[in-house]
Write a protein that holds these residues in place. Structure first.
Motif, PDB file in Angstrom:
ATOM      1  N   UNK A 196      75.043  49.233  36.127  1.00 56.80           N
ATOM      2  CA  UNK A 196      76.196  50.566  35.130  1.00 56.80           C
ATOM      3  C   UNK A 196      77.706  50.352  34.906  1.00 56.80           C
ATOM      4  N   UNK A 197      77.029  50.389  36.336  1.00 58.63           N
ATOM      5  CA  UNK A 197      79.681  50.806  36.446  1.00 58.63           C
ATOM      6  C   UNK A 197      80.182  49.242  36.258  1.00 58.63           C
ATOM      7  N   UNK A 198      79.769  48.166  36.485  1.00 58.81           N
ATOM      8  CA  UNK A 198      79.983  47.158  36.207  1.00 58.81           C
ATOM      9  C   UNK A 198      79.961  46.988  34.311  1.00 58.81           C
ATOM     10  N   UNK A 199      79.546  47.236  33.297  1.00 65.63           N
ATOM     11  CA  UNK A 199      79.403  47.588  32.526  1.00 65.63           C
ATOM     12  C   UNK A 199      80.251  48.086  31.624  1.00 65.63           C
ATOM     13  N   UNK A 200      80.097  49.170  32.453  1.00 66.82           N
ATOM     14  CA  UNK A 200      81.324  50.532  31.866  1.00 66.82           C
ATOM     15  C   UNK A 200      82.758  50.408  32.219  1.00 66.82           C
ATOM     16  N   UNK A 201      83.521  49.347  33.265  1.00 68.67           N
ATOM     17  CA  UNK A 201      84.420  49.043  34.047  1.00 68.67           C
ATOM     18  C   UNK A 201      84.580  47.443  32.763  1.00 68.67           C
ATOM     19  N   UNK A 202      83.664  47.002  32.286  1.00 73.88           N
ATOM     20  CA  UNK A 202      84.163  45.873  31.873  1.00 73.88           C
ATOM     21  C   UNK A 202      84.850  46.866  29.803  1.00 73.88           C
ATOM     22  N   UNK A 248      82.537  57.470  29.180  1.00 76.27           N
ATOM     23  CA  UNK A 248      81.335  57.449  28.484  1.00 76.27           C
ATOM     24  C   UNK A 248      80.325  56.657  27.990  1.00 76.27           C
ATOM     25  N   UNK A 249      80.687  55.743  29.043  1.00 79.16           N
ATOM     26  CA  UNK A 249      79.724  54.748  29.260  1.00 79.16           C
ATOM     27  C   UNK A 249      79.212  54.473  30.574  1.00 79.16           C
ATOM     28  N   UNK A 250      79.885  55.282  31.364  1.00 80.99           N
ATOM     29  CA  UNK A 250      78.743  55.933  32.367  1.00 80.99           C
ATOM     30  C   UNK A 250      78.338  57.344  32.156  1.00 80.99           C
ATOM     31  N   UNK A 251      78.375  58.075  31.303  1.00 88.73           N
ATOM     32  CA  UNK A 251      77.999  59.508  30.928  1.00 88.73           C
ATOM     33  C   UNK A 251      76.626  58.523  29.944  1.00 88.73           C
ATOM     34  N   UNK A 299      74.909  55.433  29.717  1.00 95.15           N
ATOM     35  CA  UNK A 299      73.941  54.974  30.153  1.00 95.15           C
ATOM     36  C   UNK A 299      73.540  55.823  31.811  1.00 95.15           C
ATOM     37  N   UNK A 300      73.955  56.311  32.312  1.00 92.71           N
ATOM     38  CA  UNK A 300      73.771  57.214  33.179  1.00 92.71           C
ATOM     39  C   UNK A 300      73.379  58.721  33.612  1.00 92.71           C
ATOM     40  N   UNK A 301      73.345  59.196  32.824  1.00 93.50           N
ATOM     41  CA  UNK A 301      73.367  60.402  32.781  1.00 93.50           C
ATOM     42  C   UNK A 301      73.478  61.059  33.897  1.00 93.50           C
ATOM     43  N   UNK A 302      72.454  61.804  34.506  1.00 91.81           N
ATOM     44  CA  UNK A 302      73.459  63.295  35.387  1.00 91.81           C
ATOM     45  C   UNK A 302      73.721  61.909  36.795  1.00 91.81           C
ATOM     46  N   UNK A 303      73.047  61.202  36.846  1.00 90.39           N
ATOM     47  CA  UNK A 303      72.940  60.339  38.326  1.00 90.39           C
ATOM     48  C   UNK A 303      74.330  60.285  39.164  1.00 90.39           C
ATOM     49  N   UNK A 304      75.142  59.360  38.309  1.00 92.53           N
ATOM     50  CA  UNK A 304      76.444  58.758  38.192  1.00 92.53           C
ATOM     51  C   UNK A 304      77.306  60.263  38.787  1.00 92.53           C
TER      52      UNK A 304
END
Length: 104
Positions: free
Chosen positions: A23-29, A51-54, A56-61
């Motif tokens: 998820x973090x890799x996708x957000x960084x890309x 926005x990508x982390x929010x 895909x990850x919701x509240x766990x990040x």
């Protein structure tokens, strides 16, 4: 029995870390792509990564940190605590950095 339970928890923890890393890799890309665009900026790249982390990850990040450096290339670094299997206190810290050349 306890050893089996421990092994199962370690496997689940590794899976949670791997998912968080993806998820973090996708957000960084996404952030690097936006920031490296001709009219892009680090501020726009950070917002795209957030926005990508929010999304895909919701509240766990937890404790999300996003940084961006700009020059001939753009580097977006995203770091966050991963979700723990037993609870949020047991998760790991994942960090991903993606670089791409700046468009001219």
């Amino acid at each position: 029995m306890m050893a089996t339970l421990f092994v199962v928890l370690v496997v689940f923890e590794a899976g949670a870390y791997w998912h968080a890393h993806n998820v973090l890799d996708d957000a960084a890309s996404d952030g690097a792509r936006v920031a490296a665009a001709y009219d892009g900026s680090c501020a726009a790249g950070i917002e795209a990564a957030r926005a990508a982390v929010a999304r895909q990850a919701g509240s766990w990040a937890g404790s999300l940190d996003i940084t961006c450096t700009e020059g001939r290339s753009v580097t977006v670094t995203v770091a966050a605590d991963t979700p723990g299997v037993i609870g949020t206190t047991i998760g790991w810290r994942a960090r991903v950095a993606v670089s791409t050349p700046k468009e001219r």
